[in-house]
Design a protein around this motif. Structure first.
Motif, short mmCIF file in Angstrom:
data_model
loop_
_atom_site.label_atom_id
_atom_site.label_comp_id
_atom_site.label_asym_id
_atom_site.label_seq_id
_atom_site.Cartn_x
_atom_site.Cartn_y
_atom_site.Cartn_z
N SER A 87 7.40 -15.64 -121.83
CA SER A 87 6.01 -15.21 -122.01
C SER A 87 5.21 -15.43 -120.72
N ARG A 88 5.43 -16.58 -120.07
CA ARG A 88 4.71 -16.89 -118.83
C ARG A 88 5.09 -15.91 -117.72
N ALA A 89 6.38 -15.61 -117.62
CA ALA A 89 6.84 -14.66 -116.59
C ALA A 89 6.28 -13.27 -116.86
N PHE A 90 6.27 -12.86 -118.13
CA PHE A 90 5.75 -11.55 -118.51
C PHE A 90 4.26 -11.45 -118.21
N PHE A 91 3.50 -12.47 -118.63
CA PHE A 91 2.04 -12.43 -118.44
C PHE A 91 1.67 -12.48 -116.96
N SER A 92 2.43 -13.22 -116.18
CA SER A 92 2.19 -13.29 -114.73
C SER A 92 2.37 -11.91 -114.10
N GLU A 93 3.40 -11.19 -114.54
CA GLU A 93 3.63 -9.84 -114.01
C GLU A 93 2.51 -8.89 -114.43
N VAL A 94 2.04 -9.03 -115.66
CA VAL A 94 0.92 -8.21 -116.14
C VAL A 94 -0.30 -8.42 -115.24
N CYS A 95 -0.63 -9.68 -114.99
CA CYS A 95 -1.81 -10.01 -114.17
C CYS A 95 -1.69 -9.46 -112.75
N ASN A 96 -0.50 -9.59 -112.17
CA ASN A 96 -0.30 -9.15 -110.79
C ASN A 96 -0.25 -7.64 -110.64
N ARG A 97 0.37 -6.97 -111.58
CA ARG A 97 0.57 -5.52 -111.46
C ARG A 97 -0.58 -4.69 -112.02
N PHE A 98 -1.17 -5.17 -113.12
CA PHE A 98 -2.13 -4.31 -113.82
C PHE A 98 -3.55 -4.86 -113.86
N THR A 99 -3.75 -6.07 -113.34
CA THR A 99 -5.07 -6.73 -113.36
C THR A 99 -5.66 -6.61 -114.77
N MET A 100 -6.84 -5.97 -114.91
CA MET A 100 -7.47 -5.84 -116.23
C MET A 100 -7.29 -4.45 -116.83
N MET A 101 -6.42 -3.63 -116.23
CA MET A 101 -6.23 -2.26 -116.70
C MET A 101 -5.19 -2.20 -117.84
N PRO A 102 -5.36 -1.26 -118.78
CA PRO A 102 -4.33 -1.07 -119.81
C PRO A 102 -3.00 -0.66 -119.19
N PHE A 103 -1.91 -1.03 -119.84
CA PHE A 103 -0.58 -0.73 -119.33
C PHE A 103 0.36 -0.44 -120.49
N THR A 104 1.52 0.12 -120.21
CA THR A 104 2.53 0.36 -121.23
C THR A 104 3.76 -0.49 -120.96
N LEU A 105 4.42 -0.91 -122.01
CA LEU A 105 5.65 -1.70 -121.86
C LEU A 105 6.74 -0.90 -121.15
N ILE B 133 -2.42 2.98 -112.03
CA ILE B 133 -2.69 3.45 -113.39
C ILE B 133 -3.87 2.68 -114.01
N ALA B 134 -4.89 3.42 -114.44
CA ALA B 134 -6.01 2.81 -115.15
C ALA B 134 -5.84 2.96 -116.65
N PHE B 135 -5.03 3.93 -117.05
CA PHE B 135 -4.62 4.08 -118.45
C PHE B 135 -3.30 4.84 -118.44
N PRO B 136 -2.26 4.29 -119.07
CA PRO B 136 -0.95 4.95 -119.01
C PRO B 136 -0.98 6.32 -119.67
N THR B 137 -0.12 7.21 -119.21
CA THR B 137 -0.06 8.56 -119.76
C THR B 137 0.31 8.51 -121.24
N CYS B 138 -0.54 9.12 -122.06
CA CYS B 138 -0.28 9.22 -123.50
C CYS B 138 -0.23 10.70 -123.88
#
Length: 367
Positions: free
Chosen positions: A239-257, A50-55
């Motif tokens: 917060s650290r666990a959440f941000f680590s998952e963001v970095c690993n799964r989505f790199t610099m791409m937008p994501f949805t919660l 996903i480069a931008f989540p479905t809106c």
């Protein structure tokens, strides 16, 4: 993966509506992941998805509406104007796209009135921009042309909305490579005139309303975020666990919660990340006058002999009947041009080679 396949499979354009926005967004994200998983299977390190989540934005809602499973249901009804926006990437190279439909519309029962004006104007703006995004042309040419089109349909593009050059892992690229269709007073001072160049890639995004062209933040939760370039040592373990998952799964791409299995835990980790600007929020926006907004968006590559639109382009003119039309001769001439790029040198060489071989054959037959 195509918007048409998504539209048909999700049932969003069912004759009488009834689809749930949360279900459609979840379906869209799953479809992106399923389809991208079929490519480059052997390269386990290659990021894709996903480069931008479905809106799914209905009527006056402009952008970024991608609700969570815990949010209240929003059900699409017949007659709703629905904007579908999403993005796909492979190895950081993204294609983003947006499209507008009116639920239940048909050739026998076309949409009329202000909604038809907004949709037809937005479509023509997107097509005109496509024909102008070529090496040597400027962003100001697009702004001026689109002003003429929106005036013809008694509509406006939304103030301040930008189209960007995009690069690898950047869906919003270099700040000096921007197209603004209806600049605010601040933007008129900040946005630089620039020329398009070969090998650049742009996300062209057009929003048109029959309102005054202003936006305001909607009364809806912000669920879409994107990593920033800021650094900060997070204090909370969540917060650290959440941000680590963001970095690993989505790199610099937008994501949805919504992409997180435990939404409650994700919200806990999100707060500190946003407070210290590690994540950039995408608030839900709506038309300030409560008017319906139409959107068309596509990704376009600038090549030596023109450009290549890699997605979008779905539009059935029989579904909309506007009482307005474009009369400006320059704009009509522009829209009459083919959107296909000109044949390149290789094709010419191939043609010349075929002609030479044909002449040689004829000479052999004569002898």
């Amino acid at each position: 993966f195509t918007l048409r396949a998504f539209e048909e499979s999700s049932g969003i354009n069912a004759e009488y509506g009834g689809a749930n926005v949360i279900d459609i967004c979840s379906f869209g994200d799953k479809m992106i992941l399923d389809e991208t998983a079929k490519h480059y299977k052997k390269d386990k390190q290659l990021k894709k998805g996903i480069a931008f989540p479905t809106c799914i934005c209905v009527n006056e809602i402009v952008c970024h509406f991608s609700p969570l499973r815990s949010d209240a249901n929003v059900v699409i009804k017949e007659g709703d104007l629905v904007k579908i926006e999403l993005g796909v990437h492979i190895d950081g190279y993204a294609g983003v796209v947006g499209h507008t439909i009116v639920v239940g519309s048909s050739a026998e029962n076309p949409v009329t009135g202000p909604i038809a004006d907004a949709v037809v104007a937005a479509h023509n703006c997107a097509e005109a921009a496509l024909r102008l995004i070529k090496a040597g042309n400027t962003n100001q040419q697009i702004t001026d042309t689109i002003q003429k089109i929106t005036d013809a349909f008694n509509t406006k593009t939304l103030e301040g909305m930008l189209s960007y050059e995009i690069k690898r892992y950047q869906t919003e690229g270099a700040t000096d490579k921007q197209i603004v269709l209806n600049p605010s007073e601040a933007q008129k001072k900040e946005i630089k005139s620039m020329e398009f160049a070969v090998h650049e890639v742009y996300a062209m995004d057009v929003f048109v309303t029959t309102g005054g062209g202003k936006m305001k933040e909607a009364d809806a939760s912000t669920t879409v975020h994107k990593r920033s370039d800021e650094t900060y040592l997070l204090k909370m373990k969540a917060s650290r666990a959440f941000f680590s998952e963001v970095c690993n799964r989505f790199t610099m791409m937008p994501f949805t919660l919504r992409a997180f299995e435990d939404e409650k835990k994700a919200k806990m980790g999100l707060k500190e990340c946003v407070t210290h600007e590690l994540l950039h929020p995408y608030p839900v926006q709506q038309d300030a006058d409560g008017k319906e907004v139409a959107q068309f968006k596509y990704t376009v590559l600038v090549v030596p002999n023109g450009n290549i639109r890699i997605n979008g382009g779905l539009f059935d003119p029989s579904l909309f009947k506007s009482e307005h039309k474009i009369e400006d001769k320059e704009v009509l001439a522009l829209l009459a041009q083919s959107a296909n790029r000109k044949a390149g040198g290789k094709k010419k060489k191939k043609k010349a080679k075929s002609a030479a071989e044909e002449a040689k054959s004829e000479a052999a037959a004569t002898n």
